[in-house]
Design a protein around this motif. Structure first.
Motif, PDB file in Angstrom:
ATOM      1  N   ILE A  25      62.064   7.383  54.473  1.00 44.71           N
ATOM      2  CA  ILE A  25      61.414   7.580  53.167  1.00 44.71           C
ATOM      3  C   ILE A  25      59.894   7.573  53.338  1.00 44.71           C
ATOM      4  O   ILE A  25      59.184   8.445  52.809  1.00 44.71           O
ATOM      5  CB  ILE A  25      61.840   6.491  52.167  1.00 44.71           C
ATOM      6  N   LYS A  26      59.388   6.617  54.085  1.00 45.48           N
ATOM      7  CA  LYS A  26      57.934   6.514  54.299  1.00 45.48           C
ATOM      8  C   LYS A  26      57.369   7.754  54.978  1.00 45.48           C
ATOM      9  O   LYS A  26      56.224   8.154  54.715  1.00 45.48           O
ATOM     10  CB  LYS A  26      57.614   5.271  55.152  1.00 45.48           C
ATOM     11  N   ARG A  27      58.165   8.373  55.852  1.00 47.36           N
ATOM     12  CA  ARG A  27      57.689   9.545  56.597  1.00 47.36           C
ATOM     13  C   ARG A  27      57.904  10.847  55.829  1.00 47.36           C
ATOM     14  O   ARG A  27      57.669  11.935  56.352  1.00 47.36           O
ATOM     15  CB  ARG A  27      58.397   9.641  57.952  1.00 47.36           C
ATOM     16  N   GLY A  28      58.362  10.740  54.583  1.00 49.28           N
ATOM     17  CA  GLY A  28      58.554  11.943  53.776  1.00 49.28           C
ATOM     18  C   GLY A  28      59.920  12.561  53.879  1.00 49.28           C
ATOM     19  O   GLY A  28      60.118  13.723  53.489  1.00 49.28           O
ATOM     20  N   GLY A  29      60.900  11.797  54.403  1.00 45.20           N
ATOM     21  CA  GLY A  29      62.262  12.296  54.519  1.00 45.20           C
ATOM     22  C   GLY A  29      63.091  12.019  53.279  1.00 45.20           C
ATOM     23  O   GLY A  29      62.615  11.461  52.283  1.00 45.20           O
ATOM     24  N   VAL A  30      64.371  12.403  53.345  1.00 47.24           N
ATOM     25  CA  VAL A  30      65.288  12.284  52.202  1.00 47.24           C
ATOM     26  C   VAL A  30      66.512  11.489  52.617  1.00 47.24           C
ATOM     27  O   VAL A  30      67.128  11.769  53.651  1.00 47.24           O
ATOM     28  CB  VAL A  30      65.701  13.677  51.686  1.00 47.24           C
ATOM     29  N   VAL A  31      66.875  10.504  51.799  1.00 54.72           N
ATOM     30  CA  VAL A  31      67.974   9.584  52.098  1.00 54.72           C
ATOM     31  C   VAL A  31      68.904   9.480  50.902  1.00 54.72           C
ATOM     32  O   VAL A  31      68.458   9.219  49.774  1.00 54.72           O
ATOM     33  CB  VAL A  31      67.436   8.173  52.447  1.00 54.72           C
ATOM     34  N   GLU A  48      54.463  14.617  47.051  1.00 49.82           N
ATOM     35  CA  GLU A  48      54.902  15.912  46.516  1.00 49.82           C
ATOM     36  C   GLU A  48      55.798  16.671  47.495  1.00 49.82           C
ATOM     37  O   GLU A  48      56.811  17.262  47.089  1.00 49.82           O
ATOM     38  CB  GLU A  48      53.692  16.769  46.158  1.00 49.82           C
ATOM     39  N   GLU A  49      55.424  16.685  48.760  1.00 54.38           N
ATOM     40  CA  GLU A  49      56.216  17.429  49.739  1.00 54.38           C
ATOM     41  C   GLU A  49      57.602  16.822  49.918  1.00 54.38           C
ATOM     42  O   GLU A  49      58.590  17.539  50.097  1.00 54.38           O
ATOM     43  CB  GLU A  49      55.472  17.489  51.077  1.00 54.38           C
ATOM     44  N   ALA A  50      57.692  15.490  49.866  1.00 58.57           N
ATOM     45  CA  ALA A  50      58.992  14.826  49.981  1.00 58.57           C
ATOM     46  C   ALA A  50      59.869  15.146  48.776  1.00 58.57           C
ATOM     47  O   ALA A  50      61.070  15.416  48.915  1.00 58.57           O
ATOM     48  CB  ALA A  50      58.790  13.312  50.106  1.00 58.57           C
ATOM     49  N   VAL A  51      59.269  15.142  47.582  1.00 59.39           N
ATOM     50  CA  VAL A  51      60.030  15.440  46.362  1.00 59.39           C
ATOM     51  C   VAL A  51      60.552  16.872  46.396  1.00 59.39           C
ATOM     52  O   VAL A  51      61.686  17.144  45.964  1.00 59.39           O
ATOM     53  CB  VAL A  51      59.162  15.183  45.113  1.00 59.39           C
TER      54      VAL A  51
END
Length: 349
Positions: A25-31, A48-51
């Motif tokens: 999550i911290k690195r912009g991934g999806v879980v 924004e990029e993670a969302v």
């Protein structure tokens, strides 16, 4: 993309697995992770990029706002104001299956709120979910962990079926206890307004604000230009592969009408699935009848609804017929989901 899957025991959490997922999550991934309502598909709500990755993985329309999930009561970084009535709801029902709509702070990106000035906030009542949020040290945006439009997942296998290869990590836990997404209440208006019914019912909320009401948009099929203030208000949702039709009326007339429709389809060489209850499951002429549970326990019906809808995808049916339910208490949430699943295709018995 290779998706890692880890199954956790909610009573004795493996903190190393939680920390591993939090790092993603911290690195912009999806879980994907469990909650008491349905499984959620989470990313850093402030990134924004993670969302964007949530919308891509789900195939979700970008005008459908997301809910942000918090691990404690400190929501001041994300909202402009917490009205008194919202504080009362939070104190009574958080953590739990209820989302509150507030005016959002500038810290929450517009992509997360689907370009609205408001945002939905929830504290889930699930140990894995809250520990993940706290370990990630951010609020997590999380719609349901399924392909957009499909029935929401209430078990880890459904998440794997829909999202394996599309996201970084799936955290598995127990099956969702509630089985229906959270109640959504708009706290930016006075009186407060229900935008999505759920396990926290209108009747329960009337104990806090007797003037609370259900938005008319919840009850009717939305128009094409409708701008949703909350998830699930506009688009067809919860739909299995076969079309769903709801049959409404007195239960004896409903049984007769469903059997009439079943016979008509069978005569045309079609396979018909029927969603029934324990009280009626032996009353139908179809070979494919699945019970949601007892009409005496609508919480059980709600818990089983999405799993049953999904189950028909493996049964090769051409159409699914479903009994209607009384729209009082949690029955309002059940019928809201069924109407969305059926695209408001309702037959009067």
């Amino acid at each position: 993309m290779k998706t890692k899957v880890a199954i956790l025991n909610e009573q004795s959490l493996d903190k190393n697995i939680i920390l591993e997922a939090a790092e993603i999550i911290k690195r912009g991934g999806v879980v994907a992770f469990p909650t008491e309502t349905v499984y959620g598909l989470g990313a850093n709500a402030l990134d924004e990029e993670a969302v964007k990755k949530i919308f891509i993985a789900k195939g979700r329309p970008q005008d459908n706002p997301l809910i942000i999930h918090v691990g404690d009561f400190n929501i001041s970084p994300y909202v402009k104001e917490v009205p008194k009535v919202a504080k009362e709801i939070m104190n009574k029902f958080w953590p739990g299956p209820i989302t509150l709509i507030f005016e959002k702070s500038d810290k929450v990106p517009m992509i997360t709120s689907a370009n609205l000035s408001t945002i939905g906030v929830r504290m889930p009542d699930n140990n894995i979910a809250r520990e993940l949020i706290l370990a990630a040290n951010t609020t997590i945006a999380a719609p349901s962990a399924n392909i957009s439009g499909r029935p929401s997942p209430t078990d880890v296998d459904s998440c794997i079926e829909d999202l394996s290869g599309k996201i970084d990590y799936i955290l598995g836990g127990e099956n969702s206890e509630v089985g229906l997404e959270s109640t959504i209440v708009d706290c930016t208006v006075n009186p407060i307004c229900i935008l999505r019914p759920g396990a926290i019912t209108l009747e329960m909320l009337k104990e806090i604000d007797e003037n609370v009401y259900v938005d008319p948009a919840v009850l009717n099929k939305p128009t094409e230009d409708f701008k949703p203030k909350a998830p699930g208000m506009k688009y067809r949702h919860y739909a299995p592969k076969a079309p769903v039709k709801i049959v409404s009326g007195d239960i004896e007339k409903t049984i007769a009408k469903i059997n009439e429709i079943v016979l008509n389809y069978i005569e045309r060489g079609k396979r018909v699935g029927v969603i029934a209850t324990d009280e009626t499951k032996n009353s139908y002429n179809s070979d494919i009848v699945v019970s949601l549970g007892s009409r005496e326990n609508l919480y059980e019906i709600g818990q089983n609804l999405f799993k049953v809808l999904r189950s028909f995808d493996t049964m090769d049916v051409d159409i699914i017929l479903c009994e209607a339910f009384n729209e009082q208490g949690v029955g309002a949430a059940i019928m809201n989901r069924l109407k969305k699943s059926a695209g408001f295709d309702i037959i009067e018995a």
